[in-house]
Design a protein around this motif. Structure first.
Motif, PDB file in Angstrom:
ATOM      1  N   TYR A 190     -16.593  15.620   7.280  1.00  0.00           N
ATOM      2  CA  TYR A 190     -16.306  14.992   6.155  1.00  0.00           C
ATOM      3  C   TYR A 190     -16.621  13.694   6.216  1.00  0.00           C
ATOM      4  N   ASN A 191     -16.692  13.059   7.295  1.00  0.00           N
ATOM      5  CA  ASN A 191     -17.075  11.777   7.321  1.00  0.00           C
ATOM      6  C   ASN A 191     -17.814  11.382   8.528  1.00  0.00           C
ATOM      7  N   SER A 192     -18.930  10.608   8.096  1.00  0.00           N
ATOM      8  CA  SER A 192     -20.126  10.412   8.946  1.00  0.00           C
ATOM      9  C   SER A 192     -19.844   9.135   9.865  1.00  0.00           C
ATOM     10  N   SER A 193     -18.809   8.129   9.552  1.00  0.00           N
ATOM     11  CA  SER A 193     -18.820   6.939  10.045  1.00  0.00           C
ATOM     12  C   SER A 193     -17.567   6.558  10.615  1.00  0.00           C
ATOM     13  N   HIS A 194     -17.686   5.665  11.759  1.00  0.00           N
ATOM     14  CA  HIS A 194     -16.510   5.090  12.437  1.00  0.00           C
ATOM     15  C   HIS A 194     -16.383   3.731  11.677  1.00  0.00           C
ATOM     16  N   LEU A 195     -15.320   3.135  11.788  1.00  0.00           N
ATOM     17  CA  LEU A 195     -15.054   1.674  11.467  1.00  0.00           C
ATOM     18  C   LEU A 195     -15.830   1.153  10.440  1.00  0.00           C
ATOM     19  N   PHE A 196     -15.727   1.797   9.110  1.00  0.00           N
ATOM     20  CA  PHE A 196     -16.140   1.121   7.980  1.00  0.00           C
ATOM     21  C   PHE A 196     -17.908   1.159   8.232  1.00  0.00           C
ATOM     22  N   GLY A 197     -18.545   2.202   8.854  1.00  0.00           N
ATOM     23  CA  GLY A 197     -19.826   2.451   8.805  1.00  0.00           C
ATOM     24  C   GLY A 197     -20.492   1.320   9.925  1.00  0.00           C
ATOM     25  N   SER A 540     -17.814   1.713  -2.034  1.00  0.00           N
ATOM     26  CA  SER A 540     -18.002   2.607  -0.611  1.00  0.00           C
ATOM     27  C   SER A 540     -16.750   3.218  -0.560  1.00  0.00           C
ATOM     28  N   PRO A 541     -16.721   4.560   0.291  1.00  0.00           N
ATOM     29  CA  PRO A 541     -15.442   5.122   0.405  1.00  0.00           C
ATOM     30  C   PRO A 541     -14.468   4.276   1.459  1.00  0.00           C
ATOM     31  N   THR A 542     -13.175   4.347   1.143  1.00  0.00           N
ATOM     32  CA  THR A 542     -12.317   3.983   2.072  1.00  0.00           C
ATOM     33  C   THR A 542     -11.537   4.989   2.652  1.00  0.00           C
ATOM     34  N   PRO A 543     -10.738   4.695   3.916  1.00  0.00           N
ATOM     35  CA  PRO A 543     -10.213   5.943   4.426  1.00  0.00           C
ATOM     36  C   PRO A 543      -9.088   6.571   3.516  1.00  0.00           C
ATOM     37  N   LEU A 544      -8.893   5.928   2.440  1.00  0.00           N
ATOM     38  CA  LEU A 544      -7.601   6.637   1.632  1.00  0.00           C
ATOM     39  C   LEU A 544      -8.150   7.478   0.747  1.00  0.00           C
ATOM     40  N   ASP A 545      -9.435   7.554   0.574  1.00  0.00           N
ATOM     41  CA  ASP A 545     -10.054   8.198  -0.655  1.00  0.00           C
ATOM     42  C   ASP A 545      -9.856   9.742  -0.357  1.00  0.00           C
ATOM     43  N   VAL A 546      -9.718  10.384  -1.288  1.00  0.00           N
ATOM     44  CA  VAL A 546      -9.279  11.802  -1.223  1.00  0.00           C
ATOM     45  C   VAL A 546     -10.257  12.840  -1.485  1.00  0.00           C
ATOM     46  N   TRP A 547     -10.552  13.940  -0.928  1.00  0.00           N
ATOM     47  CA  TRP A 547     -11.439  15.109  -1.361  1.00  0.00           C
ATOM     48  C   TRP A 547     -10.558  16.014  -2.200  1.00  0.00           C
ATOM     49  N   THR A 548     -11.123  16.245  -3.189  1.00  0.00           N
ATOM     50  CA  THR A 548     -10.471  17.036  -4.200  1.00  0.00           C
ATOM     51  C   THR A 548     -11.290  18.462  -4.596  1.00  0.00           C
TER      52      THR A 548
END
Lengths: 794, 273
Positions: A190-197, A540-548
């Protein structure tokens, strides 16, 4: 004995339709696996062909190939970049199974000569809009802080970009970051990045093969609109124990692989971690920002026809500031796979996958603890039937059970003022069946036609809001703004109830027409559907963004993509040239009302509106594939925009219902990657990028309210940041004493942003604290950043 | 909710290997619009009869000063139909009265006539929970070296309350606002938070708390998002034209900015020692 005339007749009959074994010519199958002689690692995408017949295939994701042809004596040629080619004489009077072992080509100084009558598969293949990168290429591309980054490497390919430094994920052909299907050994990440890309979640040492499909997506993939990033990890060396590692300024890694049972089973463990936070320049701030990840793989060959694989990935990012804030998030994936050969023509893979994405946030400042995540259980069964030399069928099913936890809010101390709240958990079931046929219709025309049928069921949840007329967002005519509707009631469901059902047929078609041995024209069309959406109203997505999940208030996104391209290579396959144009149109793109608050929101349906998007452009790629100098030049011209009109004549829509650029729309994007092997000791790498600046908003007025100076903005994204350009260099030193020594080491020296251009990440408008005057402030992230790291293996 | 703001603030800190530079830019300009700052506050312990409404105009972004909107006729109607007139002080754009009668829960209508057009708004006066007590900590803030101030108040349960907090500093004069709603803290005693590197021991600050309606909260929340927003960059939300509750009945396209708000208020003067 060569049966030449019968071969010609056989070709004629094949033209009519599906070839059958009722022909008088007897056919047999050559099948098997291609592996690396030193490690037994299966090799993906190896060319296996018969020059006399001008027919062949490439090995699949598990190194398997199968060719069915008439009886006879042939020379089977096996070719793969970076390895010494082999020509194997084959007497085909019955089915033959081979294990072909290739040796890595260490003589890298001279250009490899390729015979003139070879057509590489990429010219003939109907597959277009795909790029492959090898692990060694990724490791050579200089990156910030010296950490090789797979996601950054793919942004140097045409059609791939990102929303700027500091942003996570990547954008393919104008698609948003949640429209990429990222697969690691068949499991969804679900997330391809560490530390904000700043880093990617992929450890290049553990990766064997990477393919990025930007269009012409075959029917075996589905679930996301814009791209498929299909990554396979190495299986592990089943011949001898090996260690690989690296120590850098900000991160270190170690990989261990070896046999579990010689030649039959292997293991691989790789770990990576950063200590980057120790280098953040603010010496008086106790910031903590680090990540770690772990890749594991076990493989075991049960018999000639069966292979078992188990892989896992676990990664976590930790960000904390003093004791006031702690944010932890990351992916975890575990999967079990069983490769089974039903016959020498029918290959199958069964995968059982568990995938988990977790994010947690603790704000000690207000004594608030939040946990959120998404889990899924996935079953995939894929078959590849090599029916004849000109026809291959792929079919299978994919079934995923999703469980979404939008957030559990807890007080973090006993006397916190926060109340406990659990946002309603959501559940869904996503299923797909597909059938894909690859056929060489004539000598010149090949097609890949497929159909995917996808079905999504949104299951019941404990509570669901009910609104008057089913409208969760209202338009206030008087104030001309969108507002949240107040629910008129609450409905309760069981998990077995169905809230919504969606069905989509997704046709996929691509074709190539060979102009001559060296060039071809390709076309493709695909329809994709996407049932899961990442809700994010930031650039750009933040870690608080939710998959729905899609459901009663959110429709699935649908895409149609048309692409046309031309591919050419030189006679010796030294240079290749590709140009492609595409057009995408997307229905049901989610947009947000002004000031939408997506954090800890149990009624997200009150903040979203439905719109559409479109993207188009053309891409040019020129590559030099081998030699002392190699690399590529990529140029993309593109446009990516979206529109959310009002739902009826009285509503304004977003941005007055006009089309506006997406946050990652970059008109021009040029990258040059070069590698120069100076001698056995030194190799130099360089990257140069020039891109149009990202869209940004400028104020068109100011006013004062409640003692604050407020900036007012007009149409969205109508201005741009200054042009972005940057040059990176790196040099790899391989000491002479490495040769014939157990311990092999190399030093990598790099400079990111050699001329230190302060590329703008954002432009903010604010009033100066001292003077009170308004000013525009440009923020940039990286100046010139040197790095050094040491890699070793033994 | 403020969670988002804290998070964005943090991201700004984490990415501080970054560099900021003031640059010259040409920005577009637009036709001036009327800005209505009609905040009628009834501070506890006062009669609430003296009220002031500020009218100004929008200006190009880099202009040094704001133009007041002078010569308007400003009236507030009570639900009974009676009216109170606000008189302008010279040509300052400030309109005041000493005759306003505040009543919690009552509905008021604002009517402004400016340059031949009529602007209207309607709002209800909101109650507030008084500030129970204020405390400070010397090693607070995100970075641990700022003085942080917490103003505690108790939210009544189940009423859907919202609050505007103002933290007023002196020498130099500076104002910071924070808006809060009761979604996560309903019925609890909680605090409004303020930290600033520029306040020091011995300073005095004034803390004001105003009651807000849901619509006023949404308006101020959007406004505060915009003013603390980097324009562009990964964490910016889309900036918007923030519309309040005032409309132009003569010419709807010529809508005004600002808001008509009526709040009960509580003020505390706090010395940091």
């Amino acid at each position: 004995m060569k049966i030449v005339s019968l071969t010609r007749v056989g070709v004629l009959f094949i033209l009519i339709g599906i070839s059958t074994d009722a022909m008088s010519q007897i056919k047999h199958t050559i099948s098997g696996t291609v592996t690396d002689v030193k490690s037994n690692e299966t090799l993906i995408g190896v060319d296996v062909y018969l020059p006399e017949l001008q027919k062949g295939t490439i090995t699949n994701s598990y190194g398997f190939f199968s060719i069915t042809i008439e009886e006879g004596v042939y020379d089977l040629t096996v070719q793969f970049l970076g390895y010494t080619s082999q020509s194997i004489p084959v007497q085909l009077d019955k089915n033959i199974s081979l294990t072909i072992q290739l040796e890595e080509d260490t003589e890298q100084l001279e250009a490899v000569v390729i015979t003139a009558d070879k057509e590489t598969n990429s010219i003939r293949s109907p597959q277009m809009s795909v790029n492959s990168l090898s692990s060694s290429t990724i490791k050579q591309i200089p990156a910030v802080l010296g950490e090789p980054d797979l996601v950054k490497a793919i942004t140097f390919l045409p059609g791939v970009t990102n929303a700027g430094e500091g942003s996570s994920g990547f954008n393919v052909r104008g698609g948003s970051v949640d429209q990429n299907l990222i697969l690691l050994d068949e499991a969804i990440l679900y997330n391809s990045s560490h530390l904000f890309g700043l880093f990617s979640v992929f450890n290049p040492d553990a990766i064997k093969d990477l393919k990025l499909f930007k269009g012409g997506i075959p029917a075996r993939y589905g679930g996301r609109l814009s791209s498929v990033l299909d990554i396979y990890q190495k299986d592990g060396n089943s011949k001898s124990h090996q260690f690989n590692g690296g120590i850098g300024l900000v991160s270190s890694k170690l990989l261990a692989e070896g046999p579990l049972k010689e030649n039959l089973g292997s293991y691989l463990f790789a770990g990576r971690g950063t200590y980057a936070h120790l280098f953040l320049p603010l010496a008086d701030n106790k910031n903590v920002a680090y990540f770690y990840d772990l890749n594991t793989k076990l493989s075991y060959q049960l018999g000639e026809k069966d292979n078992l694989l188990a892989s896992g990935y676990f990664g976590r990012d930790v960000l904390s500031l003093e004791d006031s804030f702690r944010n932890v998030y990351g992916n975890a994936v575990f999967n079990l796979r069983w490769n089974h050969l039903f016959s020498e023509k029918l290959f199958s893979n069964l995968s059982l996958i568990y995938s988990d994405y977790y994010y947690g946030l603790r704000l000690d400042l207000i004594e608030f603890d939040w946990k959120s995540g998404i889990q899924n259980f996935n079953l995939k069964y894929d078959f590849k039937h090599y029916i004849s030399n000109d026809l291959t069928l792929q079919f299978g099913l994919n079934s995923i059970y999703h469980s979404f936890n939008p957030g559990i809010i807890e007080p973090s101390t006993p006397d916190s003022s926060i109340n406990y709240e659990e946002l309603t958990k959501k559940f869904a079931f996503e299923n797909a069946l597909y059938l894909e046929a690859s056929k060489n219709i004539t000598e010149k025309l090949s097609i890949n036609a497929g159909l995917r049928w996808s079905h999504f069921t949104r299951l019941g949840q404990t509570e669901l809001n009910v609104y008057a007329n089913g409208q969760a967002v209202l338009f206030n005519d008087v104030f001309q703004i969108y507002q949240k509707a107040t629910p008129i009631g609450l409905q309760h469901y069981k998990k077995s109830d169905v809230l919504a059902r969606f069905n989509n047929f997704e046709p996929r078609l691509s074709a190539s027409y060979l102009i001559n041995d060296l060039s071809s024209v390709k076309l493709s069309y695909n329809r994709m559907s996407q049932y899961l959406h990442l809700l994010s109203n930031t650039s750009s997505p933040t870690p608080l963004d939710v998959w729905t999940p899609s459901g009663p208030f959110i429709k699935p996104q649908l895409l149609d993509q048309y692409a046309i391209g031309y591919a050419r290579q030189t006679v010796d396959a030294l240079y290749s040239f590709e140009v492609e144009g595409y057009y995408k149109s997307i229905k049901n793109r989610i947009d947000y009302i002004d000031g939408a608050n997506l954090v800890a929101n149990n009624a997200i349906e009150q903040e979203i509106l439905n719109g559409r998007a479109r993207a188009y452009g053309f891409e040019v790629l020129v590559k030099k594939n081998q030699g002392r100098w190699n690399g590529w030049l990529a140029y993309t011209y593109s446009k990516s925009e979206q529109q959310t009109p009002g739902r009826n004549n009285l509503e304004t829509g977003i941005n007055d219902g006009k089309w506006y650029r997406t946050a990652y729309d970059k008109t021009h994007d040029f990258s040059a990657i070069g590698q120069f092997k100076y001698n056995k000791k030194w190799t130099f790498n360089t990257n140069f990028v020039v891109q149009t600046g990202q869209p940004v908003n400028y104020p068109n007025a100011q006013y004062e309210y409640n003692g604050l100076t407020i900036a007012n903005y007009g149409e969205r994204n109508s201005f741009r940041l200054p042009t972005y350009h940057r040059l990176d260099l790196s040099a790899i030193l391989t000491p002479k004493k490495n040769i014939n020594r157990e311990w092999q080491g190399e030093w990598i020296f790099g400079i990111y942003n050699v001329y230190g251009r302060k590329n703008a990440v954002s432009i903010a408008f604010r009033d100066n604290y001292e003077t009170g005057d308004n000013e525009a402030v440009k923020t940039s992230l990286f100046g010139m950043v040197p790095s050094v790291s040491y890699n070793f293996k033994f | 909710m403020t969670v988002l703001k804290y998070f964005f603030l943090l991201c700004g800190c984490v990415l501080i290997s970054s560099c900021e530079e003031v640059i010259d830019l040409d920005v577009p300009s637009s036709e001036p619009r009327l800005v209505i700052e009609a905040s009628l506050n009834w501070f506890e312990g006062t009669s609430g009869n003296s009220q002031e409404i500020l009218l100004s105009l929008t200006a190009p972004y880099f202009d040094a000063a704001i133009t007041p909107a002078t010569g308007a006729e400003v009236k507030v109607f009570y639900s009974s139909g009676d009216v109170v007139l606000f008189e302008e002080i010279a040509d300052t754009g400030r309109y005041r009265t000493d005759q306003f009668i505040p009543e919690i829960g009552a509905n008021y209508i604002l009517q402004i006539q400016y340059l031949g057009e009529i602007y209207e708004a309607s709002e209800v006066m909101q109650s507030v929970s008084p500030i129970d007590f204020v405390m400070h900590e010397q090693t607070g803030g995100f970075s641990g070296d700022e003085i942080e101030i917490k103003a505690f108040y108790t939210d009544p349960i189940g009423l859907g309350n919202a609050y505007l907090f103002e933290f007023v500093e002196y020498n130099p004069d500076d104002l910071t606002i924070g808006v809060y709603e009761d979604q996560f803290i309903d019925g609890n005693q909680t605090f409004a938070y303020f930290a600033d590197i520029n306040i020091a021991l011995g300073n005095q600050i004034t803390i004001n708390n105003y009651g807000l309606s849901k619509q006023a909260y949404d308006y101020l929340f959007l406004l505060s998002l915009q003013s603390s927003n980097p324009g562009g960059g990964p964490f910016s939300t889309q900036p918007a034209t923030v519309r309040g509750n005032c409309i132009n009945t003569t010419n709807p396209d010529n809508y005004p900015f600002g808001y008509f708000r009526l709040s009960q208020a509580h003020s505390v003067a706090y010395t940091i020692e």
